[in-house]
Motif scaffolding. Structure first.
Motif, mmCIF file in Angstrom:
data_model
loop_
_atom_site.group_PDB
_atom_site.id
_atom_site.type_symbol
_atom_site.label_atom_id
_atom_site.label_comp_id
_atom_site.label_asym_id
_atom_site.label_seq_id
_atom_site.Cartn_x
_atom_site.Cartn_y
_atom_site.Cartn_z
ATOM 1 N N ASN A 187 59.357 22.393 35.892
ATOM 2 C CA ASN A 187 58.824 21.099 35.475
ATOM 3 C C ASN A 187 58.439 20.244 36.690
ATOM 4 O OD1 ASN A 187 58.471 19.237 33.054
ATOM 5 N ND2 ASN A 187 59.697 17.967 34.402
ATOM 6 N N PHE A 188 59.237 20.312 37.745
ATOM 7 C CA PHE A 188 58.981 19.544 38.967
ATOM 8 C C PHE A 188 57.639 19.927 39.587
ATOM 9 C CE2 PHE A 188 59.583 19.598 43.691
ATOM 10 C CZ PHE A 188 59.484 18.228 43.890
ATOM 11 N N PHE A 189 57.395 21.233 39.751
ATOM 12 C CA PHE A 189 56.146 21.669 40.373
ATOM 13 C C PHE A 189 54.953 21.455 39.453
ATOM 14 C CE2 PHE A 189 59.057 23.821 43.249
ATOM 15 C CZ PHE A 189 58.406 23.701 44.469
ATOM 16 N N THR A 190 55.155 21.611 38.157
ATOM 17 C CA THR A 190 54.073 21.345 37.215
ATOM 18 C C THR A 190 53.663 19.881 37.262
ATOM 19 O OG1 THR A 190 54.885 23.089 35.744
ATOM 20 C CG2 THR A 190 53.361 21.500 34.802
ATOM 21 N N SER A 196 55.758 33.819 40.054
ATOM 22 C CA SER A 196 54.357 34.249 40.079
ATOM 23 C C SER A 196 53.391 33.078 40.208
ATOM 24 C CB SER A 196 54.033 35.044 38.808
ATOM 25 O OG SER A 196 54.131 34.217 37.659
ATOM 26 N N THR A 197 53.909 31.852 40.176
ATOM 27 C CA THR A 197 53.023 30.688 40.275
ATOM 28 C C THR A 197 53.378 29.833 41.491
ATOM 29 O OG1 THR A 197 54.484 29.556 38.688
ATOM 30 C CG2 THR A 197 52.477 30.564 37.818
ATOM 31 N N TYR A 198 54.357 28.953 41.376
ATOM 32 C CA TYR A 198 54.611 27.942 42.399
ATOM 33 C C TYR A 198 55.516 28.408 43.540
ATOM 34 C CZ TYR A 198 52.973 24.965 38.570
ATOM 35 O OH TYR A 198 52.245 24.402 37.560
ATOM 36 N N TRP A 199 56.486 29.243 43.246
ATOM 37 C CA TRP A 199 57.529 29.551 44.223
ATOM 38 C C TRP A 199 57.186 30.806 45.022
ATOM 39 C CZ3 TRP A 199 61.596 26.579 45.570
ATOM 40 C CH2 TRP A 199 62.585 27.156 46.353
ATOM 41 N N GLU A 212 47.234 15.716 55.013
ATOM 42 C CA GLU A 212 47.747 17.066 55.232
ATOM 43 C C GLU A 212 48.003 17.770 53.905
ATOM 44 O OE1 GLU A 212 51.473 19.246 57.591
ATOM 45 O OE2 GLU A 212 51.580 17.122 57.049
ATOM 46 N N LEU A 213 48.610 17.072 52.942
ATOM 47 C CA LEU A 213 48.868 17.661 51.627
ATOM 48 C C LEU A 213 47.574 18.042 50.925
ATOM 49 C CD1 LEU A 213 51.714 15.289 50.330
ATOM 50 C CD2 LEU A 213 51.954 17.640 51.110
ATOM 51 N N ALA A 214 46.584 17.165 50.999
ATOM 52 C CA ALA A 214 45.298 17.452 50.359
ATOM 53 C C ALA A 214 44.663 18.699 50.949
ATOM 54 C CB ALA A 214 44.374 16.247 50.507
ATOM 55 N N GLU A 215 44.754 18.879 52.258
ATOM 56 C CA GLU A 215 44.177 20.064 52.905
ATOM 57 C C GLU A 215 44.919 21.336 52.505
ATOM 58 O OE1 GLU A 215 44.352 19.157 57.029
ATOM 59 O OE2 GLU A 215 42.649 17.748 56.975
ATOM 60 N N ILE A 216 46.254 21.237 52.382
ATOM 61 C CA ILE A 216 47.052 22.401 51.977
ATOM 62 C C ILE A 216 46.647 22.873 50.589
ATOM 63 C CG2 ILE A 216 49.379 23.114 51.291
ATOM 64 C CD1 ILE A 216 50.456 21.368 53.566
ATOM 65 N N VAL A 217 46.508 21.941 49.653
ATOM 66 C CA VAL A 217 46.179 22.296 48.268
ATOM 67 C C VAL A 217 44.733 22.755 48.145
ATOM 68 C CG1 VAL A 217 45.952 21.367 45.935
ATOM 69 C CG2 VAL A 217 47.971 20.828 47.287
ATOM 70 N N PHE A 270 47.837 25.577 44.020
ATOM 71 C CA PHE A 270 49.296 25.480 43.952
ATOM 72 C C PHE A 270 49.959 26.856 43.895
ATOM 73 C CE2 PHE A 270 48.944 21.043 43.567
ATOM 74 C CZ PHE A 270 50.214 20.498 43.690
ATOM 75 N N HIS A 271 49.215 27.908 44.182
ATOM 76 C CA HIS A 271 49.807 29.241 44.179
ATOM 77 C C HIS A 271 50.785 29.370 45.344
ATOM 78 C CE1 HIS A 271 50.233 33.479 43.355
ATOM 79 N NE2 HIS A 271 49.912 33.765 44.605
ATOM 80 N N HIS A 272 52.053 29.666 45.027
ATOM 81 C CA HIS A 272 53.120 29.787 46.029
ATOM 82 C C HIS A 272 53.109 28.587 46.973
ATOM 83 C CE1 HIS A 272 53.288 34.453 45.472
ATOM 84 N NE2 HIS A 272 53.763 33.788 44.427
ATOM 85 N N ILE A 273 53.058 27.410 46.366
ATOM 86 C CA ILE A 273 52.927 26.167 47.122
ATOM 87 C C ILE A 273 54.206 25.785 47.853
ATOM 88 C CG2 ILE A 273 53.649 24.686 45.205
ATOM 89 C CD1 ILE A 273 50.807 23.889 47.680
#
Length: 547
Positions: A181-184, A277-280, A236-241, A246-249
């Protein structure tokens, strides 16, 4: 300089080790002291001093107990005049609250001896997890900020009701659902979050998944905690995404991230697989915290990281085990119909490969308490059994009297979905099961970019329904008989909007409960008649259905 830093770090580690050892000795001393005390009303009343063997203990308490037995004592602690020596020695320091998975949430008192068990857990964790996992990493704890307070009539004690988590390190939560829920939430509100990081402001209540309590908001807005504008971090966050979404963010946002901590079990496996398989980033281990419960919250520790295998904390409670001999784990009331309780086994008497219900006697006043948790012994760690948590007694669905258990449903559905990898979702399929009139309803999430291909999904859905029905008939004779007699109809499949189950139901329950026990909310595999509101929410989020 580096030598001084190295020396200082080693001194800190030595101090922590000695502190943990000391608390372990204190735990043993306090436990023995509690047993020897003569001041407890219940102890004198029930002649506990006569107990010198296991046989005497079982004779004194011939029947197992459930929450209904202790509820009058809990109400007395919450509202009566004097709260001392009611369930255990002294005043309780808090009341825990359960998640209400199998019924209404329950409260249990916590006494000082219970907290000493935490230090035993710390010691076990340093043994089973490489200690350097904890170096160079900030901590994020996703625990509830909400609690209720009870003040006794004599106003001697104030008891806070909240879920208790003993260790919060790295990114932690009680259940993995909170991490999902946090990452979503971060993904859905990413631009919004970056804006407030850039400006150094705290968002309004309406923009959060759960409004902050006023006292927390006032503290965050005080000069001590006032955020500084940080436009460089926002950029920096905007460039990362922008590079990989958000794959393996997780490790891209926090390169020093070493570990995640949360409760894992077979019941939550589908959500763990989706999370990985998504965020972690799977390269970072998830430490599965402890096997415990609010009744007495630490009773086993995981064998390794990312493990469903648990080792009992033999001194934290007195264990008993009731063997579960077949798949009909729905006989909730059978044991109360006669005077003879089922035989219990000791910790050293349970056999590998068998299923057992866990029974506890604890320092906080529970005697031969049936947890309804079912475990399977899968091996040994030295002389201690190693087990997996399989499910709960009484968790089943039934239209007539067929009683299909949660464990059997999970086994059937998982075996079917293996044949349809990534057909309707790019991550691990998220599903739930409930009953509507005469049919079993299987509800599965579908990705937004795949729900447009309705013809293909309808074809898959018909195959899934037929295979689900076939395997139910093969595994349950009663179900087969009622299907033959048309007392039960063919299963129905609901295709759901993406994230309906992983975050949608949690958010729905969170808003309905007005934030209460947020860190305790779990997503359930089966939904029974106690979950009518959640079933209604799921139906409202269907894309279409297959019959």
């Amino acid at each position: 300089m580096w030598l001084w830093t190295w020396f200082l770090n080693r001194c800190i580690l030595l101090f922590q080790y000695l502190l943990i050892q000391y608390k372990g000795f204190r735990f043993n001393y306090d436990a023995k002291h509690a047993i020897e005390q003569k001041t407890n009303q219940q102890r004198r009343k029930m002649n506990l001093d006569t107990i010198d063997t296991v046989e005497n203990f079982k004779k004194l308490f011939p029947k197992y107990t459930t929450y209904s037995y202790y509820k009058p004592y809990i109400e007395q602690i919450k509202s009566d005049g004097s709260t001392k020596d009611i369930m255990s020695i002294g005043y309780p320091i808090a009341l825990t609250n359960t998640s209400g998975t199998t019924g209404e949430p329950k409260n249990y008192p916590v006494y000082s001896f219970d907290l000493n068990a935490i230090y035993n857990d710390c010691y076990m964790l340093t043994k089973s997890v490489p200690f350097n996992l904890f170096n160079g990493c900030k901590a994020i704890s996703l625990n509830s900020l909400y609690y209720k307070t009870y003040i006794t009539k004599d106003k001697l004690k104030t008891y806070k009701i909240s879920a208790i988590t003993s260790i919060a390190a790295m990114i932690s939560s009680v259940f993995i659902m909170a991490l999902v829920n946090f990452f979503t939430f971060m993904e859905n509100k990413f631009d919004f979050i970056c804006k407030h990081i850039e400006m150094g402001t705290i968002p309004t209540d309406e923009s959060l998944s759960s409004p902050l309590p006023i006292d927390v908001r006032l503290v965050l807005q005080s000069s001590e905690y006032r955020l500084k504008p940080n436009p460089s971090r926002a950029q920096e966050l905007a460039e990362i995404v922008s590079k990989n979404g958000f794959h393996h963010i997780s490790t891209r946002l926090w390169p020093n991230l070493k570990c995640g901590i949360c409760i894992l079990s077979q019941n939550l496996k589908q959500f763990e697989l989706k999370f990985l398989s998504t965020y972690w980033d799977p390269i970072v281990p998830i430490f599965p915290f402890v096997y415990g419960m609010s009744e007495h919250y630490h009773i086993a520790v995981p064998l390794t990281t990312n493990s469903y295998q648990f080792i009992p904390l033999a001194r934290s409670v007195y264990y008993e085990f009731i063997e579960v001999k077949n798949d009909d784990r729905h006989d909730d009331d059978d044991d109360d119909d006669d005077d003879q309780s089922p035989e219990s086994l000791e910790l050293d008497q349970i056999d590998e490969g068998k299923l057992y219900e866990v029974v506890l006697t604890t320092y906080n006043g529970l005697y031969r308490y049936r947890t309804e948790d079912i475990i399977k012994v899968i091996g040994h760690y030295y002389t201690l059994p190693v087990w997996q948590l399989c499910g709960r007694r009484g968790q089943y669905l039934s239209i007539v009297t067929e009683h299909v258990t949660e464990m059997k449903l999970r086994e059937i559905i998982d075996s079917i979905l293996l044949e349809y990898t990534e057909e309707f979702t790019s991550s691990t399929p998220q599903y739930t099961v409930f009953i509507d009139k005469l049919s079993y309803i299987l509800a599965i999430e579908v990705d937004d970019d795949k729900k447009e291909n309705e013809d293909r999904l309808q074809q898959i859905g018909k195959e899934l329904c037929l295979k689900f029905d076939q395997k139910l008939q093969e595994s349950n004779e009663e179900y087969k008989r009622y299907r033959t007699n048309q007392n039960i109809s063919l299963p129905i499949l609901l295709w759901l909007k993406y994230n309906t189950l992983t975050t949608g139901t949690r958010e729905y329950r969170l808003k309905k409960s007005k934030g209460s026990g947020a860190n305790q909310l779990k997503s359930q595999l089966i939904l029974n008649n106690r979950s009518e509101d959640v079933i209604k929410f799921i139906k409202e989020n269907k894309v279409f259905e297959t019959r």
